[in-house]
Motif scaffolding. Structure first.
Motif, PDB file in Angstrom:
ATOM      1  N   SER A 265       0.809  -1.232   0.000  1.00 29.33           N
ATOM      2  CA  SER A 265       0.000   0.000   0.000  1.00 29.33           C
ATOM      3  C   SER A 265       0.837   1.275   0.000  1.00 29.33           C
ATOM      4  N   ARG A 310      -0.519  -3.292  13.392  1.00 26.76           N
ATOM      5  CA  ARG A 310      -0.119  -1.913  13.709  1.00 26.76           C
ATOM      6  C   ARG A 310      -0.565  -1.527  15.119  1.00 26.76           C
ATOM      7  N   MET A 313       1.490  -3.629  17.822  1.00 25.39           N
ATOM      8  CA  MET A 313       2.877  -3.215  18.041  1.00 25.39           C
ATOM      9  C   MET A 313       2.960  -1.987  18.939  1.00 25.39           C
ATOM     10  N   ARG A 368      12.032  -6.623   4.788  1.00 26.27           N
ATOM     11  CA  ARG A 368      12.536  -6.204   6.112  1.00 26.27           C
ATOM     12  C   ARG A 368      12.738  -7.429   7.005  1.00 26.27           C
TER      13      ARG A 368
HETATM   14  P1  FAD Z   1       1.658  -2.737   3.636  1.00 25.83           P
HETATM   15  O1  FAD Z   1       2.378  -4.008   3.418  1.00 25.83           O
HETATM   16  O2  FAD Z   1       0.825  -2.249   2.537  1.00 25.83           O
HETATM   17  O3  FAD Z   1       0.771  -2.897   4.964  1.00 25.83           O
HETATM   18  C1  FAD Z   1      -0.285  -1.984   5.251  1.00 25.83           C
HETATM   19  C2  FAD Z   1      -0.064  -1.273   6.550  1.00 25.83           C
HETATM   20  O4  FAD Z   1      -0.140  -2.179   7.631  1.00 25.83           O
HETATM   21  C3  FAD Z   1       1.264  -0.571   6.711  1.00 25.83           C
HETATM   22  O5  FAD Z   1       1.264   0.689   6.090  1.00 25.83           O
HETATM   23  C4  FAD Z   1       1.378  -0.477   8.218  1.00 25.83           C
HETATM   24  O6  FAD Z   1       0.712   0.651   8.698  1.00 25.83           O
HETATM   25  C5  FAD Z   1       0.657  -1.720   8.717  1.00 25.83           C
HETATM   26  N1  FAD Z   1       1.592  -2.794   9.072  1.00 25.83           N
HETATM   27  C6  FAD Z   1       1.884  -3.895   8.361  1.00 25.83           C
HETATM   28  N2  FAD Z   1       2.726  -4.690   9.047  1.00 25.83           N
HETATM   29  C7  FAD Z   1       2.972  -4.061  10.206  1.00 25.83           C
HETATM   30  C8  FAD Z   1       3.779  -4.376  11.324  1.00 25.83           C
HETATM   31  N3  FAD Z   1       4.498  -5.508  11.396  1.00 25.83           N
HETATM   32  N4  FAD Z   1       3.837  -3.486  12.329  1.00 25.83           N
HETATM   33  C9  FAD Z   1       3.112  -2.347  12.282  1.00 25.83           C
HETATM   34  N5  FAD Z   1       2.337  -2.009  11.255  1.00 25.83           N
HETATM   35  C10 FAD Z   1       2.263  -2.861  10.228  1.00 25.83           C
HETATM   36  N6  FAD Z   1       6.484  -0.318   9.938  1.00 25.83           N
HETATM   37  C11 FAD Z   1       6.529   1.006  10.121  1.00 25.83           C
HETATM   38  O7  FAD Z   1       5.528   1.685   9.942  1.00 25.83           O
HETATM   39  N7  FAD Z   1       7.694   1.610  10.532  1.00 25.83           N
HETATM   40  C12 FAD Z   1       8.830   0.910  10.750  1.00 25.83           C
HETATM   41  O8  FAD Z   1       9.849   1.475  11.127  1.00 25.83           O
HETATM   42  C13 FAD Z   1       8.802  -0.491  10.541  1.00 25.83           C
HETATM   43  N8  FAD Z   1       9.924  -1.240  10.715  1.00 25.83           N
HETATM   44  C14 FAD Z   1       9.873  -2.577  10.509  1.00 25.83           C
HETATM   45  C15 FAD Z   1      11.019  -3.343  10.716  1.00 25.83           C
HETATM   46  C16 FAD Z   1      10.995  -4.707  10.560  1.00 25.83           C
HETATM   47  C17 FAD Z   1      12.219  -5.522  10.837  1.00 25.83           C
HETATM   48  C18 FAD Z   1       9.799  -5.340  10.165  1.00 25.83           C
HETATM   49  C19 FAD Z   1       9.742  -6.821  10.013  1.00 25.83           C
HETATM   50  C20 FAD Z   1       8.653  -4.591   9.934  1.00 25.83           C
HETATM   51  C21 FAD Z   1       8.669  -3.213  10.109  1.00 25.83           C
HETATM   52  N9  FAD Z   1       7.519  -2.423   9.901  1.00 25.83           N
HETATM   53  C22 FAD Z   1       7.576  -1.079  10.120  1.00 25.83           C
HETATM   54  C23 FAD Z   1       6.239  -3.045   9.541  1.00 25.83           C
HETATM   55  C24 FAD Z   1       5.979  -3.149   8.023  1.00 25.83           C
HETATM   56  O9  FAD Z   1       7.059  -3.775   7.406  1.00 25.83           O
HETATM   57  C25 FAD Z   1       5.722  -1.782   7.407  1.00 25.83           C
HETATM   58  O10 FAD Z   1       4.674  -1.135   8.099  1.00 25.83           O
HETATM   59  C26 FAD Z   1       5.319  -1.884   5.942  1.00 25.83           C
HETATM   60  O11 FAD Z   1       6.291  -2.581   5.221  1.00 25.83           O
HETATM   61  C27 FAD Z   1       5.123  -0.489   5.375  1.00 25.83           C
HETATM   62  O12 FAD Z   1       4.883  -0.537   4.006  1.00 25.83           O
HETATM   63  P2  FAD Z   1       3.416  -0.412   3.405  1.00 25.83           P
HETATM   64  O13 FAD Z   1       2.768   0.808   3.903  1.00 25.83           O
HETATM   65  O14 FAD Z   1       3.539  -0.583   1.937  1.00 25.83           O
HETATM   66  O15 FAD Z   1       2.702  -1.640   4.108  1.00 25.83           O
END
Ligand code: FAD
Length: 509
Positions: A265, A310, A313, A368
């Motif tokens: 996303s 989210r 965490m 990640r």
């Molecule tokens: P998508 O894959 O499209 O997911 C949608 C939304 O779901 C994200 O925007 C986010 O808000 C939420 N989400 C998904 N997985 C997680 C999760 N594990 N924890 C919290 N929210 C989640 N997320 C961050 O926002 N900031 C970080 O610094 C961060 N560091 C990470 C470090 C590691 C080692 C890992 C494994 C995960 C981390 N994440 C982090 C969680 C997740 O990887 C990212 O939220 C996500 O990749 C952001 O990209 P997206 O918006 O395209 O997410």
């Protein structure tokens, strides 16, 4: 009273900015805050530009705004209370009690006081989480997620999950066919404000750190792509729901060398800054399912991330800090290899993912977890060092979300919610990505010249941590495979793992 808007709490439609429409607004843009780590320039540009845009929008709407550009928070607050003696600030609650006390102290020293109201970026209140979690110090995400599904009614029908299942993970582990083209990721062209911030960031924060800084040409605002206003964030949400959501589910665990975003996303920065709220994001995705525009496996997968992970965490962080930041139950004490900063390695997967972080301050979840964290876990990197790196490198990094993800989920540092380490060899990387076919290392070799570093490190990790991991019932199967290895094989594995670490240290991996 004054509404104090902190840099990651840019929520205008709810919270104190909405509840106190006539009151003065304070922003403190403190440059020293940005020097705590060698942050990715896009992260700094994102936060400062989003703050300045909200400032301008509020002023345009006729609100009195004090925007203080200063060296430190302390100085900004002192200036504020000199101008408005004994004022009370109203701000959204910080994530931990420790942070709340620190802020209260700084505000009191500066000559005023602060009142905290709920943080509007989340759905589940601390009180509700605490009531659900009890006191035993361990948390199960799946139970939390189901509780929130029931309480919010999201994807529920007559008390049961829509479609009959709580998750559709079995449909969400596909790799795209060779001719698949990812929908183009949106990019928001930097306007004058963003360009001005990018130029200032380039000039002001251009080094002085031990590590090589992230990013290529710091002064080039063209490479910056993230939404910095509410309007752009809503466009990003529209774009996701219209063009990517349908394929989000099946490809959420896939990794492709030339597709950095796949169908993810790219909404984390907007959610974390408060430009979007979780309920609107979830409700848009559910509406797409109800309208027949996206399948249930994709929509449930997405809702699980936002409503489940989210929120979860954030509360784990709140409850487990400060210990979580330095948790290291496996006693991992290696330094983070330099290649995390430079991207200089022959390993196709690591080199591509680090390169993406250097370029954009972003990589998607599975990169990640299963490339960057997995490698560091197997290598034995101290979790706090990996956390610091993630914190510096990512545009969406904020302590409440980075720390539990890196220290617990990625490094198995504390064992408060992870039931086993996310450890995997080249077999997994090959199954979920197209990296191995273009890599000079051999994915099927464990030892000897050219063997994929993931393999020896994986068996060595299991061997080194046997005392702690063998008794874990979820690790039974893998220890069965360890037992199949002769002492001679294990010696060769240990030797190769040492060699891999030596190569990483000298920059020749
Ligand atoms: P998508 O894959 O499209 O997911 C949608 C939304 O779901 C994200 O925007 C986010 O808000 C939420 N989400 C998904 N997985 C997680 C999760 N594990 N924890 C919290 N929210 C989640 N997320 C961050 O926002 N900031 C970080 O610094 C961060 N560091 C990470 C470090 C590691 C080692 C890992 C494994 C995960 C981390 N994440 C982090 C969680 C997740 O990887 C990212 O939220 C996500 O990749 C952001 O990209 P997206 O918006 O395209 O997410």
């Amino acid at each position: 009273m004054t509404v104090w808007v902190r840099g990651d709490q840019l929520t205008r439609r709810r919270g104190p900015l909405a509840d106190r429409p006539g009151e003065r607004v304070l922003f403190v843009e403190a440059a020293s805050f940005a020097e705590k780590l060698p942050y990715h320039p896009h992260k700094l540009t994102l936060v400062f530009s989003a703050m300045r845009h909200l400032r301008d929008d509020l002023r345009q709407a006729g609100r009195p705004v004090d925007y203080r550009r200063v060296e430190t928070f302390e100085a900004g607050l002192r200036d504020h209370f000199t101008a408005h003696p004994e004022d009370t600030l109203v701000a959204q609650r910080p994530q931990t009690d420790g942070a709340r006390q620190r802020i209260e102290g700084i505000v009191a020293d500066a000559g005023g006081s602060v009142e905290f109201v709920p943080d509007e970026r989340f759905l589940c209140s601390p009180e509700r989480f605490d009531e659900w979690a009890g006191d035993d110090g361990t948390y199960r995400h799946e139970e939390f997620y189901r509780m929130l599904r029931r309480e919010t009614g999201y994807l529920m029908a007559d008390g049961d999950p829509v479609g009959g299942e709580w998750n559709y993970d079995d449909q969400n582990r596909e790799t795209p066919p060779d001719d698949w083209e990812a929908p183009e990721a949106p990019a928001f062209e930097p306007d004058e404000t963003t360009r001005e911030v990018a130029a200032w960031v380039a000039e002001r924060f251009d080094g002085g750190y031990d590590e090589p800084p992230f990013g290529g040409d710091w002064a080039d605002p063209e490479t910056f792509r993230w939404p910095v206003t509410r309007k752009e964030a809503v466009e990003a949400l529209d774009h996701f729901v219209t063009h990517r959501l349908a394929e989000f589910g099946p490809y959420q665990d896939a990794m492709l060398g030339d597709e950095w975003a796949l169908a993810h996303s790219l909404l984390s920065t907007s959610l974390n800054l408060g430009l979007l709220g979780p309920s609107e994001v979830i409700e848009r995705a559910i509406a797409a399912y109800e309208d027949g525009d996206a399948p249930l496996n994709s929509v449930e997968g997405f809702v699980r991330q936002v409503l489940g992970w989210r929120e979860f965490m954030r509360h784990v962080y709140r409850r487990e800090m400060p210990e979580l930041a330095t948790a290291n139950q496996l006693g991992a004490n290696e330094d983070l290899p330099e290649l995390y900063w430079t991207g200089e390695t022959e390993m196709a997967c690591l080199s591509d993912v680090v390169d993406g972080v250097r370029k954009r301050g972003y990589s998607h979840h599975i990169e990640r977890l299963m490339i960057l964290s997995n490698f560091a876990l197997l290598y034995g990197v101290e979790p706090a060092q990996l956390n610091r790196w993630f914190h510096a490198g990512y545009v969406d990094a904020f302590h409440w979300v980075t720390t539990p993800n890196v220290v617990e989920m990625g490094s198995y540092g504390a064992g408060v919610f992870a039931t086993k380490p996310y450890a995997a060899s080249a077999n997994y990387v090959d199954g979920m990505s197209d990296y191995c076919s273009g890599c000079p290392y051999y994915k099927t070799k464990t030892t000897g010249d050219g063997a994929c570093p993931f393999n020896a490190l994986y068996w060595d990790f299991l061997d080194r941590n046997e005392d702690q991991l063998r008794s874990n019932h979820r690790m039974g199967l893998v220890y069965g495979h360890v037992d199949d290895k002769s002492e001679g094989e294990l010696d060769d594995i240990r030797e190769r793992a040492d060699e891999v670490r030596a190569m990483a240290r000298e920059g020749s991996l």
